[in-house]
Design an enzyme around this catalytic site. Structure first.
Site, short mmCIF file in Angstrom:
data_model
loop_
_atom_site.label_atom_id
_atom_site.label_comp_id
_atom_site.label_asym_id
_atom_site.label_seq_id
_atom_site.Cartn_x
_atom_site.Cartn_y
_atom_site.Cartn_z
N GLN A 64 119.40 42.90 45.62
CA GLN A 64 119.40 41.62 44.91
C GLN A 64 118.45 41.59 43.72
OE1 GLN A 64 119.46 37.65 47.08
NE2 GLN A 64 117.39 37.67 46.28
N GLU B 28 118.94 34.62 37.92
CA GLU B 28 117.52 34.36 37.72
C GLU B 28 117.02 34.92 36.39
OE1 GLU B 28 115.02 35.04 41.09
OE2 GLU B 28 116.50 34.29 42.49
N GLU C 67 111.00 43.59 49.87
CA GLU C 67 111.29 42.34 50.57
C GLU C 67 112.61 42.47 51.33
OE1 GLU C 67 111.02 38.97 47.95
OE2 GLU C 67 112.47 37.81 49.09
N LYS D 291 108.80 29.62 50.58
CA LYS D 291 109.72 28.77 49.81
C LYS D 291 109.71 27.38 50.43
CE LYS D 291 113.13 32.37 48.63
NZ LYS D 291 114.31 33.06 49.22
N LYS E 280 106.53 34.58 42.68
CA LYS E 280 107.83 35.21 42.38
C LYS E 280 108.78 34.10 41.91
CE LYS E 280 111.64 37.69 44.61
NZ LYS E 280 112.54 37.55 45.77
P1 PGA Z 1 117.74 32.79 46.94
O1 PGA Z 1 117.11 34.14 46.39
O2 PGA Z 1 116.98 31.64 46.36
O3 PGA Z 1 119.17 32.86 46.48
O4 PGA Z 1 117.63 32.83 48.45
C1 PGA Z 1 115.73 34.36 46.30
C2 PGA Z 1 115.25 35.41 47.29
O5 PGA Z 1 116.05 35.93 48.09
O6 PGA Z 1 114.07 35.72 47.30
ZN ZN Z 2 114.43 37.21 49.12
#
Ligand code: PGA
Ligand code: ZN
Length: 426
Positions: A159, A201, A283, A335, A386
């Site tokens: 990702q 992003e 990660e 988060k 991040k």
């Molecule tokens: P997401 O991606 O906000 O789509 O979950 C960010 C991440 O995986 O760190």
């Molecule tokens: Zn992640």
């Protein structure tokens, strides 16, 4: 004291509906909360309430969450002291009554929770970071150069390909170094004819044949920008492996390379990458349900590589506690909307720090113009931030806010350098 709570629908960086909440105090002071939204969401996250009405916004509108704020949460928190963040958050948790915040919606609860934090700071007439905590440490950024996975229609399986300026001696210098790498990457991909645009992003959307090609390219662009890979800048990866895992078949799949891996083989590939490339952080190298994979990776590389749990922990206290006991990782992605209140988020950061692990405060792939997380990272001395790439205003708003906080802190500011955080050159 809280006089009124209101909410309405706004749009995030992907153009999807999301919640904005506003708290107004008796003295007229206000605060707002803007709620972000993920794409590669973990199955253990708090629930994001969407209307599911195919006739409106392809089912993505958030009018129910907004109604819950106006009709249920508002009346329940009216009259409460805005400086009592914990009491207000607990009141909302109690009101919801479910483990996943599925009755009122985590997006409804978080909108109000963030609005309360902002209103409290405004009432005290201090910046948000000073109201949330007493930290003064500017974070070390983790910045995406190439985007893939669910943020780029699976053009790569991994990702996020990111960099961390572990050799920088100031926050400003981390941005200068990243700027140079980001633009070197754009140039190089263009020259090779593999640049297809930018991902969700802001990182480049490349047309590579393999995931390892992206890693080789990243090493090359760090050098092209004039830096030493593994010393000035280290590579960080977000594998988001839960998205690659087929729970029924019990195996991982790379779509790009048409390859399939057993749990052991996938963990071994992650270990091999960590050993062959200047990787300082990885990660979600295993799926949230593959604890053996986590243990295998952490045992082998955990001494010198930061192993971060995102979908594994979902900023959830119980899940982090278990991870610490079982030594599944050594770092936690933080988060706000995975757990749904400011108080629980700060508790998760503290728990991580008390275990001697590193918290990494993170944005979502669907972001807003709000920079709450920049303040959160400084307030808690989290040490790392991040936010996605070094482009697009919903990303730059966060990096820029840290620059403003740095100016305000002046002589009092400190910086979470790679050395201070314990990152070793690879
Ligand atoms: P997401 O991606 O906000 O789509 O979950 C960010 C991440 O995986 O760190
Ligand atoms: Zn992640």
């Amino acid at each position: 004291q809280i006089a009124t709570v209101d909410a309405w629908q706004i749009f995030d960086s992907r153009g999807n509906p999301t919640v904005e909440a506003e708290v107004t105090l008796h003295n007229g002071v206000r605060g707002r909360g803007l709620v972000p939204s993920g794409a590669s969401t973990g199955q253990f996250e708090a629930l994001e309430l969407r209307d599911g009405d195919a006739q409106r916004y392809r089912g993505k509108s958030v009018f129910k969450a907004i109604a819950n704020i106006r009709d249920v949460i508002g009346p329940a928190v009216r009259g409460m002291d805005v400086s009592e963040q914990r009491a207000i958050d607990e009141r909302m948790i109690e009101l919801d009554g479910t483990a996943e915040k599925s009755r009122l919606g985590a997006n409804a609860i978080l909108g109000v929770s963030m609005a309360v934090a902002n209103a409290a700071a405004n009432a005290r007439q201090v910046p948000l970071y000073a109201s949330l905590g007493d930290g003064t440490r500017l974070p070390l950024p983790m910045i995406q150069i190439i985007g893939g996975g669910s943020h780029a229609a699976w053009r790569t399986d991994v990702q996020d390909y990111l960099v961390m300026a572990i050799g920088a001696t100031s926050y400003e210098q981390t941005l200068e170094m990243t700027f140079n790498v980001y633009h070197a990457a754009g140039e190089l991909l263009k020259e090779r004819g593999v640049l297809a645009g930018v991902a969700d992003e802001g990182g480049f959307w490349p047309e590579f044949a393999t995931n390892a090609e992206a890693l080789d390219t990243l090493v090359e662009v760090i050098q092209r920008a004039g830096y030493r890979p593994g010393e000035d800048l280290g590579i960080a990866l977000d594998i988001a492996a839960s998205d690659l895992f087929d729970e029924q078949a019990g195996c991982y799949r790379f779509r790009l390379e048409d390859r399939q891996f057993s749990c052991e083989a996938f963990a071994d590939l992650m270990i091999d990458w960590c050993e062959r490339y200047p990787i300082v952080s990885i990660e979600d190298p295993a799926a949230d349900v593959d604890e053996a994979g986590w243990r295998r990776v952490c045992e082998r590389v955990g001494e010198h590589v930061q192993v971060i749990g995102d979908d594994l922990f979902t900023t959830n206290r119980q899940r982090i506690e278990r991870g610490i006991e079982q030594k599944l990782a050594n770092s936690v992605l933080i988060k706000l909307n995975q757990i749904g209140t400011v108080t629980e988020t700060i508790d998760a950061i503290r728990l991580t720090q008390q275990a001697g692990w590193r918290p990494v405060v993170s944005a979502r792939s669907g972001e807003t113009e709000d920079a709450f997380i920049s303040h959160l990272a400084v307030a808690t001395d989290a040490g790392q931030l991040k936010v996605g790439s070094f482009a697009r205003s919903e990303r730059m708003a966060k990096w820029n806010e840290v620059l403003r906080i740095a100016r305000e802190l002046g002589e009092r500011k400190t910086f979470a350098s790679g050395g201070l955080l314990g990152f070793q050159p690879t």
